[in-house]
Design a protein around this motif. Structure first.
Motif: not given
Ligand code: ZN
Length: 412
Positions: A80, A91-92, A125-126, A191, A194, A360
């Motif tokens: 994303h 992230d993404g 996405e978030e 990815h 996290q 995800h």
């Molecule tokens: Zn992500």
């Protein structure tokens, strides 16, 4: 044949500058000016590789790198584009850049894959705009119809449909831009992890066995407010006492009813009237239960409900429980995971198989195609914060694994 650390570094360095909060982490919401700038950069790069590129009606960036046989299903690769507010630079976008880099390597080595490679940079996405996650992938897999976009509102009350139109997109196109099951061979997503598992254990690669499902419920305990000084202890209907008993028992409920992979969190609590000298009349809290195993989540949930009712009865209080969200756990494709594992082993990279606790787009995609997910380490397990960091060496290792996985998948 390998990916280029220098190019990956340049791409991430360029895109991290497209933030609406310079100096305070990366904030790049879907449909913002920063999002457009990041996409324009990627579009230029993709066009220079001879790719066909478009942005679909919901704002997903979609490119194709033509394979030898146009009648074969495509292999999708990507992640994303958007971030949370004051999020990180990895992230993404790391997965989108890794996908771009993989295609660059194919191009520079004159490798003509059998299948067409589809690059995808998912929008929204978030859940930063509309409070609901993975909307870009849900729309193109048909989980959300274009007509429903008029009912999804952002925090200013504007509908998703209007937001799309205002940013120059055509939401009416969505229905014909859907991804069809029969047109896709599989989806690969790289990815950042996290979480702390890879970093803490000094591992380079995580092979994602599955993406945890979620059960989010709201519990409301209703008692009676009264004077904190004048009401005897045996005549109270204190909602906060009951809520605290329930909340402090959640860990034991998970231990007794869940699996070793089950987690549950009470992350939000509201107390009314929330005054130091008044007995609490009403307490609301959320409970977020996650696991790959739906039965384990359901067992924990059932016991949370039973226990909440038991404790509320003990204090003669009312208890209301409502579902906020429910997603089932998603397994990734075992065949793809085995391919990834063989590659990682042959390269001598340290790795583990793991679950993703975070949701995800691949979990949504898994409903229409086989998915494989590769995790790379997050320093100190931090994500969704400005300090989020993954070393470029780790991203390169992950991208090389992504490249090789894609080539093996192409030969199937
Ligand atoms: Zn992500």
């Amino acid at each position: 044949m390998e990916t280029s650390l220098a190019r990956i570094k340049k791409d991430i360095g360029t895109i991290q500058k497209f933030t609406s909060t310079p100096g305070q982490g990366c904030t790049r919401f879907s449909y913002s000016i920063e999002d457009k700038k990041a996409k324009n950069y990627l579009i230029d790069e993709m066009i220079s590789l001879g790719m066909d590129v478009k942005i679909d009606g919901v704002g997903n960036l979609r490119g194709t790198y033509k394979g030898q046989c146009e009648n074969l299903p495509i292999i999708l690769v990507g992640s994303h584009m958007d971030t949370v507010k004051h999020g990180g630079s990895f992230d993404g976008i790391t997965g989108v850049i890794a996908a771009l880099e993989v295609i660059r390597v194919l191009k520079e080595n004159n490798i003509n894959t059998k299948h067409t490679i589809g690059l995808i940079g998912f929008a929204e996405e978030e859940g930063s705009n509309f409070g609901a996650t993975t909307l870009g992938s849900k729309v193109i897999t048909g989980k959300i119809a274009s007509s429903e976009l008029k009912n999804i509102k952002n925090f200013e009350g504007k509908s998703y449909y209007e937001v799309l139109e205002e940013s120059g997109l055509n939401p009416e196109n969505i229905d014909k831009e859907r991804l069809d099951k029969k047109d896709i061979l599989g989806m690969l997503e790289l990815h950042i992890e996290q979480s702390i598992v890879l970093d803490k254990n000094n591992l380079s690669i995580g092979i994602v066995k599955g993406i945890a499902g979620t059960r989010t419920y709201g519990v409301e305990i209703i008692g009676e407010s009264n004077h904190a000084g004048a009401t005897p202890m045996n005549m109270r209907k204190d909602a906060l006492i009951a809520a605290s008993e329930i909340i402090s028992h959640v860990n034991d409920i998970v231990k007794e009813n869940g699996l070793s992979t089950t987690v549950a969190t009470v992350g939000k609590i509201e107390c009314h009237p929330n005054v130091s000298n008044v007995i609490a009349e009403k307490v609301g809290f959320t409970i977020d239960i996650r696991d790959l195993d739906d039965y384990a989540m359901d067992r924990v949930l059932k016991e949370v409900i039973n226990y909440s009712n038991r404790i509320s009865d003990k204090y003669e209080l009312k208890c209301n429980i409502r579902q906020i969200t429910s997603f089932k756990g998603t397994k990734t494709c075992e065949k793809i995971n085995n391919i990834i594992e063989d590659i990682v082993k042959s390269r001598g990279y340290s790795y583990c198989k793991m679950l993703s606790g975070a949701v995800h787009d691949s979990a949504v995609m898994a409903e229409i195609t086989d998915v494989g997910m590769i995790f790379v380490p997050s320093k100190d397990g931090k994500s969704h914060v400005p300090e989020e960091y993954t070393s470029f060496e780790d991203i390169k290792r992950g991208s090389d694994v992504l490249l090789e996985t894609l080539l093996k998948l192409d030969k199937i």
